[in-house]
Design a protein around this motif. Structure first.
Motif, PDB file in Angstrom:
ATOM      1  N   MET A 167       0.719  -1.173   0.101  1.00 33.81           N
ATOM      2  CA  MET A 167       0.336   0.239  -0.070  1.00 33.81           C
ATOM      3  C   MET A 167       0.818   1.523  -0.114  1.00 33.81           C
ATOM      4  O   MET A 167       0.743   1.889  -0.434  1.00 33.81           O
ATOM      5  N   TYR A 168       2.141   1.286   0.874  1.00 29.51           N
ATOM      6  CA  TYR A 168       3.270   2.262   1.227  1.00 29.51           C
ATOM      7  C   TYR A 168       3.653   2.432  -0.152  1.00 29.51           C
ATOM      8  O   TYR A 168       3.492   3.673  -0.912  1.00 29.51           O
ATOM      9  N   ALA A 169       4.050   1.417  -0.898  1.00 28.60           N
ATOM     10  CA  ALA A 169       4.446   1.760  -2.157  1.00 28.60           C
ATOM     11  C   ALA A 169       3.608   2.053  -3.726  1.00 28.60           C
ATOM     12  O   ALA A 169       4.193   3.034  -4.491  1.00 28.60           O
ATOM     13  N   ILE A 170       2.101   2.013  -3.031  1.00 33.69           N
ATOM     14  CA  ILE A 170       1.789   2.579  -4.511  1.00 33.69           C
ATOM     15  C   ILE A 170       1.684   3.830  -4.615  1.00 33.69           C
ATOM     16  O   ILE A 170       1.211   4.320  -4.817  1.00 33.69           O
ATOM     17  N   HIS A 171       1.564   4.174  -2.806  1.00 31.64           N
ATOM     18  CA  HIS A 171       1.047   5.939  -2.423  1.00 31.64           C
ATOM     19  C   HIS A 171       2.373   6.487  -2.908  1.00 31.64           C
ATOM     20  O   HIS A 171       2.059   7.394  -3.847  1.00 31.64           O
ATOM     21  N   LEU A 172       2.991   5.861  -2.056  1.00 32.00           N
ATOM     22  CA  LEU A 172       4.823   6.876  -3.199  1.00 32.00           C
ATOM     23  C   LEU A 172       4.307   6.501  -4.954  1.00 32.00           C
ATOM     24  O   LEU A 172       5.090   7.287  -5.624  1.00 32.00           O
ATOM     25  N   PHE A 173       4.153   5.518  -5.389  1.00 36.54           N
ATOM     26  CA  PHE A 173       4.676   5.696  -6.893  1.00 36.54           C
ATOM     27  C   PHE A 173       3.244   6.125  -7.664  1.00 36.54           C
ATOM     28  O   PHE A 173       3.708   6.901  -8.357  1.00 36.54           O
ATOM     29  N   LEU A 174       1.654   6.533  -7.036  1.00 44.96           N
ATOM     30  CA  LEU A 174       1.476   7.527  -7.446  1.00 44.96           C
ATOM     31  C   LEU A 174       1.009   8.883  -6.649  1.00 44.96           C
ATOM     32  O   LEU A 174       1.086   9.338  -7.550  1.00 44.96           O
ATOM     33  N   ASN A 175       1.961   9.019  -6.099  1.00 47.39           N
ATOM     34  CA  ASN A 175       1.984  10.617  -6.007  1.00 47.39           C
ATOM     35  C   ASN A 175       3.407  11.393  -5.963  1.00 47.39           C
ATOM     36  O   ASN A 175       3.668  12.617  -5.431  1.00 47.39           O
ATOM     37  N   GLY A 176       4.808  10.624  -6.441  1.00 46.70           N
ATOM     38  CA  GLY A 176       5.663  10.622  -6.665  1.00 46.70           C
ATOM     39  C   GLY A 176       5.789  11.616  -8.233  1.00 46.70           C
ATOM     40  O   GLY A 176       5.141  10.702  -9.108  1.00 46.70           O
ATOM     41  N   LYS A 177       5.353  12.390  -8.523  1.00 44.03           N
ATOM     42  CA  LYS A 177       5.250  13.119  -9.932  1.00 44.03           C
ATOM     43  C   LYS A 177       5.660  12.734 -11.010  1.00 44.03           C
ATOM     44  O   LYS A 177       5.495  12.138 -12.372  1.00 44.03           O
ATOM     45  N   LYS A 178       7.121  12.171 -10.919  1.00 41.17           N
ATOM     46  CA  LYS A 178       8.300  11.887 -11.250  1.00 41.17           C
ATOM     47  C   LYS A 178       8.003  10.085 -11.794  1.00 41.17           C
ATOM     48  O   LYS A 178       9.260   9.513 -11.596  1.00 41.17           O
ATOM     49  N   GLY A 179       7.918   9.596 -10.688  1.00 34.54           N
ATOM     50  CA  GLY A 179       7.416   8.121 -10.702  1.00 34.54           C
ATOM     51  C   GLY A 179       8.512   8.196  -9.092  1.00 34.54           C
ATOM     52  O   GLY A 179       8.991   9.302  -8.496  1.00 34.54           O
ATOM     53  N   TRP A 181       5.342  15.924 -22.128  1.00 35.28           N
ATOM     54  CA  TRP A 181       6.754  15.581 -22.986  1.00 35.28           C
ATOM     55  C   TRP A 181       7.439  15.965 -22.196  1.00 35.28           C
ATOM     56  O   TRP A 181       7.756  15.324 -21.319  1.00 35.28           O
ATOM     57  N   ALA A 182       7.651  16.853 -21.326  1.00 35.86           N
ATOM     58  CA  ALA A 182       8.186  17.789 -19.801  1.00 35.86           C
ATOM     59  C   ALA A 182       8.279  16.855 -18.994  1.00 35.86           C
ATOM     60  O   ALA A 182       9.386  16.514 -18.431  1.00 35.86           O
ATOM     61  N   THR A 183       7.268  16.949 -18.211  1.00 33.89           N
ATOM     62  CA  THR A 183       7.146  15.514 -16.878  1.00 33.89           C
ATOM     63  C   THR A 183       7.350  14.158 -17.464  1.00 33.89           C
ATOM     64  O   THR A 183       8.136  13.812 -16.948  1.00 33.89           O
ATOM     65  N   LEU A 184       6.437  13.974 -18.614  1.00 34.24           N
ATOM     66  CA  LEU A 184       7.514  12.141 -19.365  1.00 34.24           C
ATOM     67  C   LEU A 184       8.686  12.618 -19.193  1.00 34.24           C
ATOM     68  O   LEU A 184       9.768  11.651 -18.708  1.00 34.24           O
ATOM     69  N   LYS A 185       9.264  13.407 -19.803  1.00 37.04           N
ATOM     70  CA  LYS A 185      10.891  13.346 -19.875  1.00 37.04           C
ATOM     71  C   LYS A 185      11.872  13.396 -18.632  1.00 37.04           C
ATOM     72  O   LYS A 185      12.577  12.782 -18.035  1.00 37.04           O
ATOM     73  N   ARG A 186      11.306  14.419 -17.609  1.00 38.70           N
ATOM     74  CA  ARG A 186      11.645  15.119 -17.009  1.00 38.70           C
ATOM     75  C   ARG A 186      11.986  13.030 -16.029  1.00 38.70           C
ATOM     76  O   ARG A 186      12.752  12.994 -15.130  1.00 38.70           O
ATOM     77  N   GLY A 187      11.092  12.529 -15.883  1.00 39.33           N
ATOM     78  CA  GLY A 187      11.054  11.308 -14.548  1.00 39.33           C
ATOM     79  C   GLY A 187      11.478   9.941 -15.508  1.00 39.33           C
ATOM     80  O   GLY A 187      12.414   9.545 -15.340  1.00 39.33           O
TER      81      GLY A 187
END
Ligand SMILES: [Zn+2]
Length: 304
Positions: free
Chosen positions: A78-90, A256-262
């Motif tokens: 659950m914590y992993a999913i939370h982090l994954f969804l909330n980190g803007k860049k993953g 695209w900018a968000t995707l590339k930053r990630g």
């Protein structure tokens, strides 16, 4: 949902099981073998196991989900999913490993599973009247064996030095101007580094829009196919200006900018084979960034 709310919601594994039973079975778990609802929770065995009193089979409440074959504590999931969804860049496997105290291999596998759940969004209802379409190029990993000009067995592409190690993969994105939902697909690169064709662009556009929509593009010539296929095509020539009135592609470019930053900042490099999964990950996060129920939506999608 913030971290404190997450902790409150899932203080232990039992709470995750209860949440899941409510979501998947509306609170009434049924036997996966015979369908009977005469089942009870085998809390002696594992939090995941239920026992059927009719057919005497026991079954995992998580069968057919991304959690099925995992022995990792459910609160860590659950914590992993939370982090994954909330980190803007993953989030990278290394970061997750440190955050939840699992091995790198486990962390990597968990992220892969969560990413799969983020895929296949049904976008059909999203794109109505005005959309922007654009393409970008994402750098793949330099291919194996590409260590330099003189590495052996690789003397056939002396004409192709410029492309070596810089092979990039095209990604085509469509965004709805009104609700800002995005749909993006990895396109197969053409041989000899040729540009994307109008047909390739059109087929991705057709996945989410109908003829009659207004489509905004840049000056790339392959988009000229649009007007003869029932779309109202407006374009802006980026060599001259970035917007002509309301005609611009700023929304898709910001995606695209968000995707590339990630991709470059968090994941550093991604092999072409997995690129679509990463693109799906960024689409899901982007499309649900204002959805207060993003976590619950993802949990529904963990059921395969
Ligand atoms: Zn049964």
């Amino acid at each position: 949902m913030n971290f404190l709310q997450l902790q409150k919601k899932f203080p232990n594994e039992k709470s995750v099981v209860d949440y899941f039973v409510n979501m998947r079975y509306q609170g009434v778990p049924a036997c996966l073998h015979c369908g009977s609802i005469a089942v009870y929770h085998r809390e002696d065995k594992s939090h995941k196991v239920f026992q059927c009193m009719d057919c005497n089979n026991s079954f995992s409440i998580f069968k057919g989900t991304i959690f099925e074959n995992s022995s990792t504590d459910l609160t860590k999931w659950m914590y992993a999913i939370h982090l994954f969804l909330n980190g803007k860049k993953g989030i990278s496997g290394l970061q997750l490993m440190r955050e939840i105290g699992v091995t790198y291999k486990t962390a990597w596998r968990m992220l892969k599973q969560i990413r799969l759940a983020m895929g296949d969004e049904d976008m059909k209802t999203y794109f109505e009247t005005i959309v922007e379409i654009d393409e970008t190029y994402v750098g793949g990993k330099p291919r194996k064996g590409n260590k330099g000009r003189n590495d052996n067995g690789d003397n056939t592409d002396s004409k192709n030095k410029r492309g070596r190690g810089t092979k990039k993969t095209p990604v085509v994105g469509v965004i709805d101007r009104d609700n800002k939902k995005v749909h993006a697909k990895v396109a197969l690169p053409n041989k000899d580094g040729k540009k994307l064709t109008g047909k390739q662009l059109l087929s991705i556009l057709n996945e989410v829009t109908k003829a009659g929509a207004t489509v905004m593009t840049d000056e790339f010539r392959s988009y000229n196919i649009l007007s003869s296929n029932g779309f109202i095509h407006l374009k802006v020539d980026h060599t001259k200006e970035f917007a002509v009135g309301a005609t611009h592609t700023n929304n898709i470019e910001s995606f695209w900018a968000t995707l590339k930053r990630g991709v470059y900042g968090i994941y550093h490099s991604i092999s072409v084979k997995y690129l679509q999964q990463y693109v799906n990950e960024f689409c899901f996060r982007y499309n649900n960034r204002k959805n207060g129920e993003m976590f619950d939506l993802l949990m529904v999608k963990t059921i395969r």
